[in-house]
Design a protein around this motif. Structure first.
Motif, PDB file in Angstrom:
ATOM      1  N   ASP A 126      -1.016  -1.096  10.809  1.00  0.00           N
ATOM      2  CA  ASP A 126      -1.551  -0.054  11.680  1.00  0.00           C
ATOM      3  C   ASP A 126      -0.804   1.243  11.382  1.00  0.00           C
ATOM      4  OD1 ASP A 126      -3.244   0.991  13.576  1.00  0.00           O
ATOM      5  OD2 ASP A 126      -2.745  -0.484  15.115  1.00  0.00           O
ATOM      6  N   THR A 127      -1.333   2.344  11.884  1.00  0.00           N
ATOM      7  CA  THR A 127      -0.747   3.658  11.651  1.00  0.00           C
ATOM      8  C   THR A 127      -0.436   4.340  12.978  1.00  0.00           C
ATOM      9  OG1 THR A 127      -2.969   4.632  11.514  1.00  0.00           O
ATOM     10  CG2 THR A 127      -1.928   3.979   9.444  1.00  0.00           C
ATOM     11  N   TRP A 184       7.457   5.624   3.350  1.00  0.00           N
ATOM     12  CA  TRP A 184       6.183   6.261   2.997  1.00  0.00           C
ATOM     13  C   TRP A 184       6.410   7.659   2.452  1.00  0.00           C
ATOM     14  CZ3 TRP A 184       4.819  10.557   6.083  1.00  0.00           C
ATOM     15  CH2 TRP A 184       3.633  11.201   5.702  1.00  0.00           C
ATOM     16  N   ALA A 185       7.253   8.444   3.113  1.00  0.00           N
ATOM     17  CA  ALA A 185       7.488   9.835   2.716  1.00  0.00           C
ATOM     18  C   ALA A 185       8.121   9.940   1.337  1.00  0.00           C
ATOM     19  CB  ALA A 185       8.350  10.539   3.754  1.00  0.00           C
ATOM     20  N   PRO A 203       0.805  -1.236   0.000  1.00  0.00           N
ATOM     21  CA  PRO A 203       0.000   0.000   0.000  1.00  0.00           C
ATOM     22  C   PRO A 203       0.829   1.273   0.000  1.00  0.00           C
ATOM     23  CG  PRO A 203       0.109  -0.906   2.214  1.00  0.00           C
ATOM     24  CD  PRO A 203       0.831  -1.889   1.318  1.00  0.00           C
ATOM     25  N   ILE A 204       2.153   1.149   0.092  1.00  0.00           N
ATOM     26  CA  ILE A 204       3.026   2.317   0.005  1.00  0.00           C
ATOM     27  C   ILE A 204       3.432   2.568  -1.437  1.00  0.00           C
ATOM     28  CG2 ILE A 204       5.215   3.345   0.756  1.00  0.00           C
ATOM     29  CD1 ILE A 204       3.125   3.051   2.974  1.00  0.00           C
ATOM     30  N   TRP A 205       3.593   1.504  -2.193  1.00  0.00           N
ATOM     31  CA  TRP A 205       4.072   1.602  -3.572  1.00  0.00           C
ATOM     32  C   TRP A 205       3.040   2.234  -4.492  1.00  0.00           C
ATOM     33  CZ3 TRP A 205       2.721  -0.431  -8.336  1.00  0.00           C
ATOM     34  CH2 TRP A 205       3.702  -0.385  -9.337  1.00  0.00           C
ATOM     35  N   THR A 206       1.752   2.119  -4.144  1.00  0.00           N
ATOM     36  CA  THR A 206       0.672   2.570  -5.023  1.00  0.00           C
ATOM     37  C   THR A 206      -0.251   3.545  -4.308  1.00  0.00           C
ATOM     38  OG1 THR A 206      -1.195   1.816  -6.393  1.00  0.00           O
ATOM     39  CG2 THR A 206      -0.812   0.644  -4.336  1.00  0.00           C
ATOM     40  N   THR A 213      -5.621  10.068   5.497  1.00  0.00           N
ATOM     41  CA  THR A 213      -6.321   8.924   4.934  1.00  0.00           C
ATOM     42  C   THR A 213      -6.175   8.852   3.421  1.00  0.00           C
ATOM     43  OG1 THR A 213      -8.364  10.201   4.784  1.00  0.00           O
ATOM     44  CG2 THR A 213      -8.030   8.904   6.779  1.00  0.00           C
ATOM     45  N   GLY A 214      -5.701   9.933   2.794  1.00  0.00           N
ATOM     46  CA  GLY A 214      -5.429   9.886   1.362  1.00  0.00           C
ATOM     47  C   GLY A 214      -4.283   8.935   1.087  1.00  0.00           C
ATOM     48  N   THR A 215      -4.388   8.172   0.012  1.00  0.00           N
ATOM     49  CA  THR A 215      -3.372   7.169  -0.289  1.00  0.00           C
ATOM     50  C   THR A 215      -2.083   7.802  -0.823  1.00  0.00           C
ATOM     51  OG1 THR A 215      -4.297   6.915  -2.505  1.00  0.00           O
ATOM     52  CG2 THR A 215      -5.107   5.428  -0.796  1.00  0.00           C
ATOM     53  N   PRO A 216      -0.929   7.212  -0.467  1.00  0.00           N
ATOM     54  CA  PRO A 216      -0.754   6.115   0.480  1.00  0.00           C
ATOM     55  C   PRO A 216      -0.722   6.588   1.936  1.00  0.00           C
ATOM     56  CG  PRO A 216       1.366   6.684  -0.480  1.00  0.00           C
ATOM     57  CD  PRO A 216       0.345   7.553  -1.155  1.00  0.00           C
ATOM     58  N   LEU A 217      -1.283   5.778   2.836  1.00  0.00           N
ATOM     59  CA  LEU A 217      -1.242   6.078   4.261  1.00  0.00           C
ATOM     60  C   LEU A 217       0.119   5.706   4.830  1.00  0.00           C
ATOM     61  CD1 LEU A 217      -4.329   5.482   3.480  1.00  0.00           C
ATOM     62  CD2 LEU A 217      -4.650   5.085   5.922  1.00  0.00           C
ATOM     63  N   CYS A 218       0.447   6.286   5.971  1.00  0.00           N
ATOM     64  CA  CYS A 218       1.736   5.993   6.606  1.00  0.00           C
ATOM     65  C   CYS A 218       1.623   4.729   7.448  1.00  0.00           C
ATOM     66  CB  CYS A 218       2.183   7.175   7.474  1.00  0.00           C
ATOM     67  SG  CYS A 218       3.829   6.962   8.187  1.00  0.00           S
ATOM     68  N   PHE A 219       1.631   3.570   6.771  1.00  0.00           N
ATOM     69  CA  PHE A 219       1.545   2.283   7.457  1.00  0.00           C
ATOM     70  C   PHE A 219       2.907   1.909   8.050  1.00  0.00           C
ATOM     71  CE2 PHE A 219      -1.866   1.683   4.182  1.00  0.00           C
ATOM     72  CZ  PHE A 219      -2.924   1.595   5.074  1.00  0.00           C
ATOM     73  N   ILE A 220       2.871   1.280   9.215  1.00  0.00           N
ATOM     74  CA  ILE A 220       4.106   0.839   9.863  1.00  0.00           C
ATOM     75  C   ILE A 220       4.341  -0.631   9.547  1.00  0.00           C
ATOM     76  CG2 ILE A 220       5.330   0.572  12.045  1.00  0.00           C
ATOM     77  CD1 ILE A 220       4.804   3.489  11.074  1.00  0.00           C
ATOM     78  N   MET A 221       5.503  -0.903   8.940  1.00  0.00           N
ATOM     79  CA  MET A 221       5.896  -2.254   8.553  1.00  0.00           C
ATOM     80  C   MET A 221       7.099  -2.704   9.358  1.00  0.00           C
ATOM     81  SD  MET A 221       5.576  -1.906   4.402  1.00  0.00           S
ATOM     82  CE  MET A 221       3.989  -1.549   3.636  1.00  0.00           C
ATOM     83  N   ARG A 222       7.406  -3.979   9.281  1.00  0.00           N
ATOM     84  CA  ARG A 222       8.621  -4.473   9.920  1.00  0.00           C
ATOM     85  C   ARG A 222       9.841  -3.810   9.278  1.00  0.00           C
ATOM     86  NH1 ARG A 222       8.775 -10.879   9.583  1.00  0.00           N
ATOM     87  NH2 ARG A 222       8.936 -10.236   7.399  1.00  0.00           N
ATOM     88  N   LYS A 223      10.908  -3.720  10.025  1.00  0.00           N
ATOM     89  CA  LYS A 223      12.138  -3.091   9.543  1.00  0.00           C
ATOM     90  C   LYS A 223      12.573  -3.697   8.205  1.00  0.00           C
ATOM     91  CE  LYS A 223      16.882  -2.090  11.122  1.00  0.00           C
ATOM     92  NZ  LYS A 223      17.666  -2.773  10.074  1.00  0.00           N
TER      93      LYS A 223
END
Length: 367
Positions: A41-42, A97-98, A24-27, A140-150
């Motif tokens: 989660d965010t 994300w940024a 969800p970060i790539w698109t 909430t506009g895409t992409p959201l700042c989702f937290i992923m594993r390192k």
């Protein structure tokens, strides 16, 4: 939005189109974002009053000089593989994300450093004051700042991730997922929701069923028939010309979940003539009559609203400054003057028409 009033431990839902990627970060595709909020989660979320509220964050604060934000993660955050969420995951997640998001890129222009102080505390240090840090992290506009594993967060932002392990309220069931047909999500029994009541996408994410299945039904009529027959429980975006008919079905409930609505745009390619010239771009403001496009999407005016604000109507940033053209358009005489000033030479302009409302690329150009 259209949802059935029935219950059950498995919910079947139909989105407006297929999920194009699990990253969800790539698109910027909405469907990938829906996948993302299930699995990830965010740090913050937007509540029903359009205000940012802490989600994964527990305590946070801003220094007296307003140049350093300090955030502390709340207790109970764990990834689906059992490992704890730490700031070693958070920092690269924000940076990835940024790199992809417009708001994130804008924020990073003001950021001096993002770093972890310890496993649960991180800081964002600014070069100069910037009042939209929380808004950016909560957007909430895409992409959201989702937290992923390192491991996934350190993936090149221009490359898709190939592993789906988050810390959100659902686990992605890859074994039972059939791309293009159905996508299966199981309740994360170890998820610890916030204690606040849910509001918008903020507050406690209380999961009240065991499984969610996104069923891909490209044909709208098939999806409408399925929801009326009770084969699916939720249909995201039924055709607007059928809403009045569906509202008469006592077994169905119509509900507007996104009161801000969707904003359509005409994007001009400013890298090539004629729209590399400012005057030619301004001319388009006097050619386009917004209500014509709204009526083409929905014949019923109760399902659309004209809006001149670049930052969207009904939001805290709504602003109608410098939009006098909106009240008078179309003004073809003014458009002709601007095109002449911009040196327009009569060359054809190619329009790209997207074949899917929620995708960001168009396949079939037309003149």
């Amino acid at each position: 939005m259209l949802g059935q009033t029935g219950g059950g431990k498995t919910i079947k839902a139909v989105l407006s189109s297929d999920i194009p990627t699990y990253d969800p970060i790539w698109t910027t595709a909405n469907q990938s974002a829906y996948h993302g909020v299930m699995v990830y989660d965010t740090l913050f979320g937007i509540d029903a009053q359009q205000q940012p509220q802490p989600q994964m964050v527990g305590k946070y604060g801003l220094s007296d000089d307003k140049l350093t934000w300090t955030f502390e993660l709340r207790d109970g955050l764990n990834f689906h593989d059992g490992t704890a969420v730490t700031c070693a995951d958070v920092v690269p997640s924000i940076r990835r994300w940024a790199a992809r998001d417009g708001f994130g890129q804008h924020m990073m222009n003001y950021v001096k450093d993002i770093s972890a102080k310890d496993e649960k505390t991180f800081t964002i240090k600014l070069k100069e004051r910037y009042g939209l840090v929380l808004d950016a992290l909560a957007k909430t506009g895409t992409p959201l700042c989702f937290i992923m594993r390192k491991k996934e967060a350190e993936t090149d932002p221009m490359q898709k991730i190939d592993t789906v392990i988050g810390s959100g309220p659902f686990k992605f069931n890859l074994r039972e997922t059939k791309p293009g047909i159905q996508y299966v999500y199981d309740k994360n029994a170890n998820y610890v929701p916030r204690k606040e009541p849910p509001s918008g996408i903020a507050g406690g994410k209380m999961v009240k069923f065991d499984r969610l299945v996104y069923v891909n039904m490209p044909d709208a009529q098939t999806a409408v028939a399925a929801v009326q027959a009770g084969e699916i429980d939720f249909y995201e975006a039924p055709p607007t010309d059928l809403l009045d008919q569906l509202s008469e079905d006592r077994n169905l409930k119509l509900q507007v979940l996104n009161r801000a609505g969707s904003v359509g745009i005409i994007r001009l390619n400013f890298l090539h003539p004629p729209f590399e010239n400012l005057k030619c771009r301004q001319a388009m403001l006097h050619i386009v009559k917004q209500v014509d496009y709204l009526e083409a999407n929905s014949a019923n005016p109760k399902y659309y609203k004209p809006c001149a604000s670049l930052f969207a109507c009904g939001t805290p940033m709504e602003n109608n400054a410098n939009t006098g053209w909106f009240e008078t358009a179309p003004d073809f005489s003014q458009a002709r003057r601007l095109l002449k000033q911009g040196g327009y030479d009569g060359r054809p302009v190619v329009l790209l028409q997207a074949t899917n409302l929620f995708k960001n690329s168009a396949r079939y150009p037309r003149k």
